[in-house]
Design a protein around this motif. Structure first.
Motif, PDB file in Angstrom:
ATOM      1  N   ARG A  30      12.500  25.921 -24.251  1.00 52.14           N
ATOM      2  CA  ARG A  30      13.166  25.853 -25.855  1.00 52.14           C
ATOM      3  C   ARG A  30      14.737  26.059 -25.525  1.00 52.14           C
ATOM      4  O   ARG A  30      15.776  25.730 -26.812  1.00 52.14           O
ATOM      5  N   GLU A  35      15.332  23.670 -29.050  1.00 48.67           N
ATOM      6  CA  GLU A  35      14.873  23.245 -30.075  1.00 48.67           C
ATOM      7  C   GLU A  35      14.249  25.217 -30.830  1.00 48.67           C
ATOM      8  O   GLU A  35      14.375  26.247 -30.048  1.00 48.67           O
ATOM      9  N   ARG A  36      13.704  24.846 -31.570  1.00 46.92           N
ATOM     10  CA  ARG A  36      12.758  25.866 -32.816  1.00 46.92           C
ATOM     11  C   ARG A  36      11.186  25.997 -32.110  1.00 46.92           C
ATOM     12  O   ARG A  36      10.703  24.871 -32.002  1.00 46.92           O
TER      13      ARG A  36
END
Length: 146
Positions: A30, A35-36
């Motif tokens: 991630r 990205e979270r």
């Protein structure tokens, strides 16, 4: 990691390597992809679950939301005076007594605090983009009242 064979038509049995992604591995991927994790909001924004609860209390207006209408752990993260996991809660809602007409037992209601209204005011557009499925129009309209 492990190795085994799997049958693939029309090739027959072919070797494969089986790996398991760990929590640290997922976090690494991630981070690399910027990205979270699902359900985690960036920065000081609330998760979808907590935003939904804050909107629910805000839409109840000055009358507030009946104490028993808010269940689960959200009150520990949003309510004043709680310390979930040792960290001070957000303090966006509070459970206050409703004096009523004085003829009945004291009733408590959840209301949005000044800090909660400020949060809604400053981040309404962010939440509209982040969680488009949550209709918060009434809550956002009430911000101007407070």
């Amino acid at each position: 990691m492990s190795e085994d064979e799997v049958e693939v038509f029309p090739l027959g049995f072919v070797p494969r390597v089986v790996v398991e992604m760990t929590r640290a591995g997922r976090a690494c991927v991630r981070a690399g992809l910027k990205e979270r994790p699902a359900g985690h909001a960036p920065g000081d924004l609330l998760s979808q679950w907590l935003w939904t609860v804050l909107v629910k209390v805000a839409e109840a207006g000055e009358a507030g939301l009946a104490e028993d209408a808010l269940w689960g752990r959200a009150k520990f993260y949003l309510g004043t005076g709680y310390r979930p996991g040792g960290a001070l809660s957000r303090g966006f809602i509070d459970c206050l007594p409703d004096e009523g007409d004085g003829h009945q037992e004291r009733v408590y209601r959840w209301v949005v605090t000044a800090a909660g209204w400020d949060h809604i005011r400053h981040h309404a557009a962010d939440y509209r983009e982040l969680y488009p499925g949550i209709a918060a129009d009434t809550a956002v309209e009430r911000v101007s009242e407070n």
